[in-house]
Design a protein around this motif. Structure first.
Motif, PDB file in Angstrom:
ATOM      1  N   VAL A 232       0.851  -1.188   0.000  1.00  0.00           N
ATOM      2  CA  VAL A 232       0.000   0.000   0.000  1.00  0.00           C
ATOM      3  C   VAL A 232       0.888   1.238   0.000  1.00  0.00           C
ATOM      4  O   VAL A 232       1.743   1.402   0.877  1.00  0.00           O
ATOM      5  CB  VAL A 232      -0.928   0.042   1.231  1.00  0.00           C
ATOM      6  N   PHE A 233       0.668   2.108  -0.987  1.00  0.00           N
ATOM      7  CA  PHE A 233       1.302   3.431  -1.015  1.00  0.00           C
ATOM      8  C   PHE A 233       0.269   4.430  -0.494  1.00  0.00           C
ATOM      9  O   PHE A 233      -0.750   4.678  -1.158  1.00  0.00           O
ATOM     10  CB  PHE A 233       1.708   3.816  -2.438  1.00  0.00           C
ATOM     11  N   HIS A 234       0.513   4.999   0.687  1.00  0.00           N
ATOM     12  CA  HIS A 234      -0.476   5.898   1.283  1.00  0.00           C
ATOM     13  C   HIS A 234      -0.143   7.347   0.929  1.00  0.00           C
ATOM     14  O   HIS A 234       0.620   8.020   1.611  1.00  0.00           O
ATOM     15  CB  HIS A 234      -0.518   5.713   2.794  1.00  0.00           C
ATOM     16  N   LEU A 235      -0.730   7.826  -0.178  1.00  0.00           N
ATOM     17  CA  LEU A 235      -0.487   9.191  -0.654  1.00  0.00           C
ATOM     18  C   LEU A 235      -1.534  10.180  -0.162  1.00  0.00           C
ATOM     19  O   LEU A 235      -1.305  11.390  -0.218  1.00  0.00           O
ATOM     20  CB  LEU A 235      -0.480   9.227  -2.190  1.00  0.00           C
ATOM     21  N   ALA A 236      -2.699   9.702   0.269  1.00  0.00           N
ATOM     22  CA  ALA A 236      -3.812  10.588   0.607  1.00  0.00           C
ATOM     23  C   ALA A 236      -3.424  11.517   1.760  1.00  0.00           C
ATOM     24  O   ALA A 236      -2.956  11.060   2.802  1.00  0.00           O
ATOM     25  CB  ALA A 236      -5.040   9.767   0.976  1.00  0.00           C
ATOM     26  N   ALA A 237      -3.629  12.817   1.561  1.00  0.00           N
ATOM     27  CA  ALA A 237      -3.239  13.777   2.589  1.00  0.00           C
ATOM     28  C   ALA A 237      -3.859  15.138   2.307  1.00  0.00           C
ATOM     29  O   ALA A 237      -4.239  15.435   1.174  1.00  0.00           O
ATOM     30  CB  ALA A 237      -1.717  13.920   2.642  1.00  0.00           C
TER      31      ALA A 237
ATOM     32  N   TRP B 296      -3.267  26.047   8.197  1.00  0.00           N
ATOM     33  CA  TRP B 296      -3.529  27.142   9.141  1.00  0.00           C
ATOM     34  C   TRP B 296      -5.011  27.521   9.144  1.00  0.00           C
ATOM     35  O   TRP B 296      -5.563  27.890  10.193  1.00  0.00           O
ATOM     36  CB  TRP B 296      -2.706  28.367   8.771  1.00  0.00           C
ATOM     37  N   LYS B 297      -5.633  27.432   7.987  1.00  0.00           N
ATOM     38  CA  LYS B 297      -7.049  27.810   7.876  1.00  0.00           C
ATOM     39  C   LYS B 297      -7.985  26.705   8.345  1.00  0.00           C
ATOM     40  O   LYS B 297      -9.051  26.969   8.889  1.00  0.00           O
ATOM     41  CB  LYS B 297      -7.370  28.172   6.419  1.00  0.00           C
ATOM     42  N   ARG B 298      -7.579  25.454   8.101  1.00  0.00           N
ATOM     43  CA  ARG B 298      -8.433  24.314   8.458  1.00  0.00           C
ATOM     44  C   ARG B 298      -7.614  23.261   9.217  1.00  0.00           C
ATOM     45  O   ARG B 298      -7.351  22.165   8.718  1.00  0.00           O
ATOM     46  CB  ARG B 298      -9.063  23.720   7.202  1.00  0.00           C
ATOM     47  N   PRO B 299      -7.208  23.595  10.432  1.00  0.00           N
ATOM     48  CA  PRO B 299      -6.390  22.662  11.205  1.00  0.00           C
ATOM     49  C   PRO B 299      -7.096  21.349  11.512  1.00  0.00           C
ATOM     50  O   PRO B 299      -6.470  20.291  11.524  1.00  0.00           O
ATOM     51  CB  PRO B 299      -6.064  23.436  12.484  1.00  0.00           C
ATOM     52  N   GLN B 300      -8.404  21.403  11.769  1.00  0.00           N
ATOM     53  CA  GLN B 300      -9.126  20.176  12.096  1.00  0.00           C
ATOM     54  C   GLN B 300      -9.129  19.203  10.918  1.00  0.00           C
ATOM     55  O   GLN B 300      -8.908  18.002  11.083  1.00  0.00           O
ATOM     56  CB  GLN B 300     -10.574  20.498  12.497  1.00  0.00           C
ATOM     57  N   LEU B 301      -9.363  19.740   9.713  1.00  0.00           N
ATOM     58  CA  LEU B 301      -9.333  18.900   8.515  1.00  0.00           C
ATOM     59  C   LEU B 301      -7.946  18.277   8.344  1.00  0.00           C
ATOM     60  O   LEU B 301      -7.837  17.086   8.027  1.00  0.00           O
ATOM     61  CB  LEU B 301      -9.675  19.730   7.280  1.00  0.00           C
ATOM     62  N   THR B 302      -6.903  19.067   8.552  1.00  0.00           N
ATOM     63  CA  THR B 302      -5.535  18.581   8.390  1.00  0.00           C
ATOM     64  C   THR B 302      -5.241  17.442   9.356  1.00  0.00           C
ATOM     65  O   THR B 302      -4.665  16.416   8.976  1.00  0.00           O
ATOM     66  CB  THR B 302      -4.543  19.737   8.611  1.00  0.00           C
TER      67      THR B 302
ATOM     68  N   ASP C 227      -7.516  15.537  10.895  1.00  0.00           N
ATOM     69  CA  ASP C 227      -8.392  14.400  10.582  1.00  0.00           C
ATOM     70  C   ASP C 227      -7.812  13.554   9.445  1.00  0.00           C
ATOM     71  O   ASP C 227      -7.680  12.338   9.559  1.00  0.00           O
ATOM     72  CB  ASP C 227      -9.789  14.893  10.193  1.00  0.00           C
ATOM     73  N   VAL C 228      -7.479  14.208   8.341  1.00  0.00           N
ATOM     74  CA  VAL C 228      -7.020  13.473   7.158  1.00  0.00           C
ATOM     75  C   VAL C 228      -5.644  12.860   7.391  1.00  0.00           C
ATOM     76  O   VAL C 228      -5.424  11.677   7.108  1.00  0.00           O
ATOM     77  CB  VAL C 228      -7.000  14.391   5.924  1.00  0.00           C
ATOM     78  N   ASN C 229      -4.711  13.657   7.921  1.00  0.00           N
ATOM     79  CA  ASN C 229      -3.319  13.215   7.992  1.00  0.00           C
ATOM     80  C   ASN C 229      -3.009  12.313   9.180  1.00  0.00           C
ATOM     81  O   ASN C 229      -2.022  11.563   9.131  1.00  0.00           O
ATOM     82  CB  ASN C 229      -2.386  14.426   8.011  1.00  0.00           C
TER      83      ASN C 229
ATOM     84  N   LYS D 297      -5.934  10.850  11.603  1.00  0.00           N
ATOM     85  CA  LYS D 297      -7.003   9.855  11.722  1.00  0.00           C
ATOM     86  C   LYS D 297      -7.081   8.969  10.479  1.00  0.00           C
ATOM     87  O   LYS D 297      -7.284   7.760  10.574  1.00  0.00           O
ATOM     88  CB  LYS D 297      -8.345  10.550  11.955  1.00  0.00           C
ATOM     89  N   GLY D 298      -6.931   9.584   9.314  1.00  0.00           N
ATOM     90  CA  GLY D 298      -6.961   8.804   8.074  1.00  0.00           C
ATOM     91  C   GLY D 298      -5.856   7.781   8.029  1.00  0.00           C
ATOM     92  O   GLY D 298      -6.054   6.637   7.599  1.00  0.00           O
ATOM     93  N   CYS D 299      -4.667   8.174   8.498  1.00  0.00           N
ATOM     94  CA  CYS D 299      -3.534   7.243   8.541  1.00  0.00           C
ATOM     95  C   CYS D 299      -3.831   6.077   9.475  1.00  0.00           C
ATOM     96  O   CYS D 299      -3.558   4.914   9.138  1.00  0.00           O
ATOM     97  CB  CYS D 299      -2.280   7.989   8.985  1.00  0.00           C
ATOM     98  N   VAL D 300      -4.387   6.363  10.648  1.00  0.00           N
ATOM     99  CA  VAL D 300      -4.732   5.297  11.593  1.00  0.00           C
ATOM    100  C   VAL D 300      -5.751   4.345  10.982  1.00  0.00           C
ATOM    101  O   VAL D 300      -5.648   3.116  11.136  1.00  0.00           O
ATOM    102  CB  VAL D 300      -5.261   5.884  12.910  1.00  0.00           C
ATOM    103  N   ASN D 301      -6.727   4.889  10.260  1.00  0.00           N
ATOM    104  CA  ASN D 301      -7.726   4.027   9.612  1.00  0.00           C
ATOM    105  C   ASN D 301      -7.078   3.065   8.622  1.00  0.00           C
ATOM    106  O   ASN D 301      -7.453   1.896   8.535  1.00  0.00           O
ATOM    107  CB  ASN D 301      -8.782   4.879   8.906  1.00  0.00           C
ATOM    108  N   VAL D 302      -6.096   3.561   7.876  1.00  0.00           N
ATOM    109  CA  VAL D 302      -5.392   2.705   6.913  1.00  0.00           C
ATOM    110  C   VAL D 302      -4.576   1.641   7.640  1.00  0.00           C
ATOM    111  O   VAL D 302      -4.636   0.446   7.303  1.00  0.00           O
ATOM    112  CB  VAL D 302      -4.482   3.547   5.992  1.00  0.00           C
ATOM    113  N   LEU D 303      -3.830   2.047   8.647  1.00  0.00           N
ATOM    114  CA  LEU D 303      -2.997   1.091   9.382  1.00  0.00           C
ATOM    115  C   LEU D 303      -3.843   0.041  10.095  1.00  0.00           C
ATOM    116  O   LEU D 303      -3.495  -1.150  10.122  1.00  0.00           O
ATOM    117  CB  LEU D 303      -2.108   1.827  10.387  1.00  0.00           C
ATOM    118  N   GLU D 304      -4.954   0.459  10.658  1.00  0.00           N
ATOM    119  CA  GLU D 304      -5.845  -0.487  11.335  1.00  0.00           C
ATOM    120  C   GLU D 304      -6.466  -1.465  10.354  1.00  0.00           C
ATOM    121  O   GLU D 304      -6.611  -2.658  10.649  1.00  0.00           O
ATOM    122  CB  GLU D 304      -6.940   0.270  12.096  1.00  0.00           C
ATOM    123  N   ALA D 305      -6.821  -0.970   9.176  1.00  0.00           N
ATOM    124  CA  ALA D 305      -7.405  -1.853   8.163  1.00  0.00           C
ATOM    125  C   ALA D 305      -6.409  -2.922   7.740  1.00  0.00           C
ATOM    126  O   ALA D 305      -6.770  -4.096   7.577  1.00  0.00           O
ATOM    127  CB  ALA D 305      -7.854  -1.028   6.955  1.00  0.00           C
TER     128      ALA D 305
END
Length: 312
Positions: free
Chosen positions: A68-73, A81-87, A89-91, A93-101
């Motif tokens: 798996v190449f995890h490029l999503a970010a 700076w404008k959307r810290p929560q999104l950053t 979440d994606v970078n 929480k998204g990574c944890v979801n991939v690793l857990e899967a």
């Protein structure tokens, strides 16, 4: 080899897909967000939001890829700076979801997590070329999230015995890159000037800073080499190993054109603080994989300028 590229709709994704298929002969599956328009010839394409952990797990269970190449970010410093929560979440929480899967699937899947040289933060000139052992000092939210991703990968590799490698990628450029990045913007403006669509002036910020630029085609070659020969649990710098001044980069582009173009500095374009020099120490990458860059900077810039001549 069955590869899954998560987040393939971005700049790097299409180059990585093509490289894995043509040069490595791998079978490639790839994901994109539902709203993204993406055509990757020869790849099985799936819509996936990495924040939906059930969907990530379902796809992993279905495909059971070898790697798996995890490029999503969320990869924009300005947007972080404008959307810290999104950053976060994606970078993160998204990574944890991939690793857990991957972990829950029980497959012997090798995972490559893509980080950034931004993780190093303010590098002093004497610290260059910066090695993977340097203590991280992230100075923006994007960099902090990527540093956290790196730590998560290291922890998962050690605690669960998972086959995970981490990358800190330095500046990569090439045809098709968005003009939000300096080299692409300079090529776009040069092409517009050649067509008479812009006055023959390129206005810039600080041209004295030095950065490590690598052709995206060399970057994806390094990713593939790491997937094949990198050491699990390790972090690798990926770059050219040579920093050049932004002025030199711009002058190289102008030198590829027959147009008479002036360079003017614009104080409004200066950042509040710029790290003077950032250069990658790539000895670990070269030692463990045998990777050698194939594209010289002038050839990369020539290809980029040709791309923008076609676009404008």
């Amino acid at each position: 080899m069955r590869a899954l590229i998560i987040g393939a709709a971005g700049f790097v994704g299409s180059y990585l897909t093509e490289h894995l298929q043509k040069e490595s002969g791998w079978s490639v599956s790839a994901t994109k967000l539902p709203q993204e328009d993406c055509s990757l010839l020869g790849a099985e394409l799936y819509d996936l939001d990495i924040l939906d952990k059930d969907s990530v797990k379902a796809l992993m269970d279905k495909l059971m890829p070898d790697c798996v190449f995890h490029l999503a970010a969320q990869s924009s410093v300005a947007l972080s700076w404008k959307r810290p929560q999104l950053t976060v979440d994606v970078n993160i929480k998204g990574c944890v979801n991939v690793l857990e899967a991957v972990r829950q699937a029980g497959a012997k899947t090798r995972v490559l997590l893509i980080g950034s040289s931004e993780e190093y933060g303010a590098v002093r000139e004497a610290e260059n070329p910066v090695s993977e052992e340097r203590i991280l000092h992230p100075v923006n939210i994007y960099a902090a999230a990527k540093a956290c991703q790196n730590m998560l990968g290291t922890i998962y590799a050690g605690a669960y015995g998972m086959d995970i490698l981490m990358v800190r990628a330095f500046n990569h450029i090439g045809p098709g890159q968005a003009p939000a990045f300096a080299a692409a913007d300079f090529c776009r403006q040069t092409a517009k000037i050649e067509r008479g669509m812009q006055e023959p002036v390129i206005r810039t910020g600080n041209l004295s800073v030095k950065r490590d630029f690598t052709d995206v085609r060399d970057i994806v070659c390094a990713y593939a080499a790491l997937m094949q020969r990198g050491i699990a649990g390790e972090t690798y710098n990926v770059g050219s190993g040579r920093a050049i001044a932004i002025r030199e980069l711009l002058e190289e582009i102008i030198g590829l054109s027959n147009a008479a173009i002036r360079i003017e500095t614009d104080p409004d374009k200066f950042r509040p603080a710029d790290v003077p020099v950032v250069e990658a120490d790539i000895r670990k990458l070269e030692r463990d994989t045998g990777w050698v860059k194939r594209y010289e900077l002038k050839d990369t810039l020539k290809d980029m300028l040709e791309y923008w001549r076609g676009k404008v």
